[in-house]
Motif scaffolding. Structure first.
Motif, PDB file in Angstrom:
ATOM      1  N   ASP A  15      39.146  41.752  47.910  1.00 14.70           N
ATOM      2  CA  ASP A  15      37.819  41.652  48.527  1.00 14.70           C
ATOM      3  C   ASP A  15      37.634  40.301  49.210  1.00 14.70           C
ATOM      4  OD1 ASP A  15      37.161  44.208  47.726  1.00 14.70           O
ATOM      5  OD2 ASP A  15      35.925  43.559  46.028  1.00 14.70           O
ATOM      6  N   ARG A  16      38.226  39.262  48.648  1.00 13.35           N
ATOM      7  CA  ARG A  16      38.144  37.910  49.228  1.00 13.35           C
ATOM      8  C   ARG A  16      39.234  37.652  50.253  1.00 13.35           C
ATOM      9  NH1 ARG A  16      37.254  36.100  43.700  1.00 13.35           N
ATOM     10  NH2 ARG A  16      39.468  35.722  43.606  1.00 13.35           N
ATOM     11  N   ASN A  17      40.409  38.206  50.001  1.00 10.99           N
ATOM     12  CA  ASN A  17      41.582  37.932  50.831  1.00 10.99           C
ATOM     13  C   ASN A  17      42.340  39.245  51.022  1.00 10.99           C
ATOM     14  OD1 ASN A  17      43.972  37.121  51.977  1.00 10.99           O
ATOM     15  ND2 ASN A  17      44.503  35.641  50.394  1.00 10.99           N
ATOM     16  N   PRO A  18      42.091  39.961  52.123  1.00  7.08           N
ATOM     17  CA  PRO A  18      42.686  41.282  52.299  1.00  7.08           C
ATOM     18  C   PRO A  18      44.205  41.280  52.491  1.00  7.08           C
ATOM     19  CG  PRO A  18      41.046  40.821  54.010  1.00  7.08           C
ATOM     20  CD  PRO A  18      41.138  39.614  53.149  1.00  7.08           C
ATOM     21  N   ASN A  19      44.804  40.127  52.720  1.00  5.32           N
ATOM     22  CA  ASN A  19      46.245  40.071  52.941  1.00  5.32           C
ATOM     23  C   ASN A  19      46.859  38.877  52.188  1.00  5.32           C
ATOM     24  OD1 ASN A  19      48.707  40.844  53.938  1.00  5.32           O
ATOM     25  ND2 ASN A  19      48.454  39.738  55.861  1.00  5.32           N
ATOM     26  N   PRO A  20      46.818  38.903  50.858  1.00  7.46           N
ATOM     27  CA  PRO A  20      47.314  37.761  50.099  1.00  7.46           C
ATOM     28  C   PRO A  20      48.841  37.690  50.098  1.00  7.46           C
ATOM     29  CG  PRO A  20      46.721  39.509  48.602  1.00  7.46           C
ATOM     30  CD  PRO A  20      46.318  39.969  49.982  1.00  7.46           C
ATOM     31  N   THR A  21      49.339  36.484  49.954  1.00 10.45           N
ATOM     32  CA  THR A  21      50.774  36.288  49.803  1.00 10.45           C
ATOM     33  C   THR A  21      51.171  36.632  48.372  1.00 10.45           C
ATOM     34  OG1 THR A  21      50.566  34.003  49.060  1.00 10.45           O
ATOM     35  CG2 THR A  21      50.723  34.376  51.470  1.00 10.45           C
ATOM     36  N   GLU A  22      52.459  36.730  48.136  1.00  6.08           N
ATOM     37  CA  GLU A  22      52.931  36.979  46.777  1.00  6.08           C
ATOM     38  C   GLU A  22      52.474  35.865  45.840  1.00  6.08           C
ATOM     39  OE1 GLU A  22      57.009  37.347  44.134  1.00  6.08           O
ATOM     40  OE2 GLU A  22      57.107  37.868  46.271  1.00  6.08           O
ATOM     41  N   ASP A  23      52.553  34.628  46.296  1.00  3.25           N
ATOM     42  CA  ASP A  23      52.106  33.508  45.457  1.00  3.25           C
ATOM     43  C   ASP A  23      50.616  33.604  45.145  1.00  3.25           C
ATOM     44  OD1 ASP A  23      54.638  32.407  45.296  1.00  3.25           O
ATOM     45  OD2 ASP A  23      54.292  30.922  46.876  1.00  3.25           O
ATOM     46  N   GLU A  24      49.804  34.015  46.109  1.00  2.00           N
ATOM     47  CA  GLU A  24      48.361  34.153  45.875  1.00  2.00           C
ATOM     48  C   GLU A  24      48.076  35.274  44.878  1.00  2.00           C
ATOM     49  OE1 GLU A  24      46.563  32.530  50.099  1.00  2.00           O
ATOM     50  OE2 GLU A  24      47.371  34.584  50.028  1.00  2.00           O
ATOM     51  N   ILE A  25      48.831  36.351  44.959  1.00  3.94           N
ATOM     52  CA  ILE A  25      48.668  37.439  43.992  1.00  3.94           C
ATOM     53  C   ILE A  25      49.040  36.951  42.597  1.00  3.94           C
ATOM     54  CG2 ILE A  25      49.516  39.710  43.263  1.00  3.94           C
ATOM     55  CD1 ILE A  25      49.935  40.284  46.319  1.00  3.94           C
ATOM     56  N   ARG A  26      50.169  36.286  42.495  1.00  2.00           N
ATOM     57  CA  ARG A  26      50.616  35.791  41.188  1.00  2.00           C
ATOM     58  C   ARG A  26      49.618  34.780  40.601  1.00  2.00           C
ATOM     59  NH1 ARG A  26      55.480  37.308  39.426  1.00  2.00           N
ATOM     60  NH2 ARG A  26      56.834  38.404  40.897  1.00  2.00           N
ATOM     61  N   GLU A  27      49.045  33.944  41.450  1.00  2.00           N
ATOM     62  CA  GLU A  27      48.045  33.001  40.960  1.00  2.00           C
ATOM     63  C   GLU A  27      46.801  33.739  40.472  1.00  2.00           C
ATOM     64  OE1 GLU A  27      45.220  29.374  42.516  1.00  2.00           O
ATOM     65  OE2 GLU A  27      47.170  29.631  43.472  1.00  2.00           O
ATOM     66  N   ALA A  28      46.366  34.767  41.212  1.00  2.00           N
ATOM     67  CA  ALA A  28      45.169  35.522  40.833  1.00  2.00           C
ATOM     68  C   ALA A  28      45.332  36.190  39.473  1.00  2.00           C
ATOM     69  CB  ALA A  28      44.836  36.569  41.898  1.00  2.00           C
ATOM     70  N   ILE A  29      46.512  36.716  39.183  1.00  2.00           N
ATOM     71  CA  ILE A  29      46.728  37.428  37.918  1.00  2.00           C
ATOM     72  C   ILE A  29      47.283  36.523  36.823  1.00  2.00           C
ATOM     73  CG2 ILE A  29      46.991  39.667  39.049  1.00  2.00           C
ATOM     74  CD1 ILE A  29      50.040  39.411  38.582  1.00  2.00           C
ATOM     75  N   SER A  30      47.380  35.236  37.096  1.00  2.00           N
ATOM     76  CA  SER A  30      48.006  34.321  36.139  1.00  2.00           C
ATOM     77  C   SER A  30      47.242  34.195  34.824  1.00  2.00           C
ATOM     78  CB  SER A  30      48.193  32.935  36.756  1.00  2.00           C
ATOM     79  OG  SER A  30      46.944  32.325  37.014  1.00  2.00           O
ATOM     80  N   GLY A  31      45.992  34.565  34.791  1.00  2.00           N
ATOM     81  CA  GLY A  31      45.213  34.496  33.561  1.00  2.00           C
ATOM     82  C   GLY A  31      45.310  35.747  32.724  1.00  2.00           C
ATOM     83  N   GLN A  32      46.229  36.646  33.084  1.00  2.00           N
ATOM     84  CA  GLN A  32      46.368  37.904  32.362  1.00  2.00           C
ATOM     85  C   GLN A  32      47.806  38.092  31.908  1.00  2.00           C
ATOM     86  OE1 GLN A  32      44.019  39.508  35.786  1.00  2.00           O
ATOM     87  NE2 GLN A  32      43.621  41.067  34.244  1.00  2.00           N
ATOM     88  N   ILE A  33      47.951  38.621  30.719  1.00  2.00           N
ATOM     89  CA  ILE A  33      49.274  38.808  30.149  1.00  2.00           C
ATOM     90  C   ILE A  33      49.658  40.276  30.211  1.00  2.00           C
ATOM     91  CG2 ILE A  33      50.634  38.682  28.025  1.00  2.00           C
ATOM     92  CD1 ILE A  33      48.889  36.260  27.235  1.00  2.00           C
ATOM     93  N   CYS A  34      50.854  40.518  30.752  1.00  2.00           N
ATOM     94  CA  CYS A  34      51.473  41.837  30.694  1.00  2.00           C
ATOM     95  C   CYS A  34      52.784  41.665  29.943  1.00  2.00           C
ATOM     96  CB  CYS A  34      51.737  42.383  32.098  1.00  2.00           C
ATOM     97  SG  CYS A  34      52.607  43.969  32.052  1.00  2.00           S
ATOM     98  N   ARG A  35      52.927  42.375  28.877  1.00  2.00           N
ATOM     99  CA  ARG A  35      54.135  42.231  28.057  1.00  2.00           C
ATOM    100  C   ARG A  35      55.209  43.245  28.428  1.00  2.00           C
ATOM    101  NH1 ARG A  35      52.566  39.379  22.961  1.00  2.00           N
ATOM    102  NH2 ARG A  35      50.425  38.789  23.318  1.00  2.00           N
ATOM    103  N   CYS A  36      54.938  44.118  29.399  1.00  2.00           N
ATOM    104  CA  CYS A  36      55.871  45.208  29.700  1.00  2.00           C
ATOM    105  C   CYS A  36      56.572  45.083  31.051  1.00  2.00           C
ATOM    106  CB  CYS A  36      55.140  46.547  29.694  1.00  2.00           C
ATOM    107  SG  CYS A  36      54.321  46.968  28.157  1.00  2.00           S
TER     108      CYS A  36
END
Length: 158
Positions: free
Chosen positions: A114-135
């Motif tokens: 919604d804020r950035n319709p075309n994020p880079t891979e680094d921007e995506i990784r930064e956005a989800i950095s506060g969430q843990i996926c163990r799988c």
């Protein structure tokens, strides 16, 4: 105490204990169980919801603090039978395995797009950095968000 907020586009009001967390209000009182409750320490991010368009760990916010605000849960992503591109992206790119972190990841992805319709891979990784996926190792989650970015604006039927 009495609280009123908008949840997934609908105004809701309820009597609550002042100490009830937003995650428990959503799950227990509103029966919106897509918002998962994980660590109870704000580390995992499975409980992320959007509050006024910003991702918030709902285990760190009192329901009383959400009064007057707009809350969006994973149940609010789809529009009837039309999936949000984020939901479709997670299906198309296998962005989930066990699915426990998925609702919070999807909400975070939607707020990013919604804020950035075309994020880079680094921007995506930064956005989800506060969430843990163990799988997944995050690779398929990043691909899912990239798919959603490329397909936003297109209707996807469930």
């Amino acid at each position: 105490m009495h609280v009123t907020m908008t949840v997934n586009g609908e105004q809701v009001s309820a009597e609550i204990e002042p100490r009830v967390l937003l995650v428990h209000f959503l799950r227990d009182q509103l029966r919106l169980t897509g918002t998962h409750w994980g660590c109870d320490t704000s580390n995992c991010g499975t409980c992320v919801v959007a509050v006024d368009g910003e991702p918030v760990k709902s285990c760190t916010m009192l329901a009383a603090m959400a009064g007057g605000h707009d809350i969006r849960t994973v149940e609010g992503l789809a529009d009837g039978a039309t999936l949000d591109p984020v939901q479709e992206g997670f299906m198309q790119c296998h962005g989930l395995q066990c699915g426990f972190c998925t609702p919070g990841m999807m909400i975070t992805a939607r707020t990013l797009l919604d804020r950035n319709p075309n994020p880079t891979e680094d921007e995506i990784r930064e956005a989800i950095s506060g969430q843990i996926c163990r799988c997944t190792g995050y690779t398929t989650i990043v691909r899912s968000v990239q798919w959603a970015a490329a397909h936003s604006g297109q209707e996807v039927q469930a």
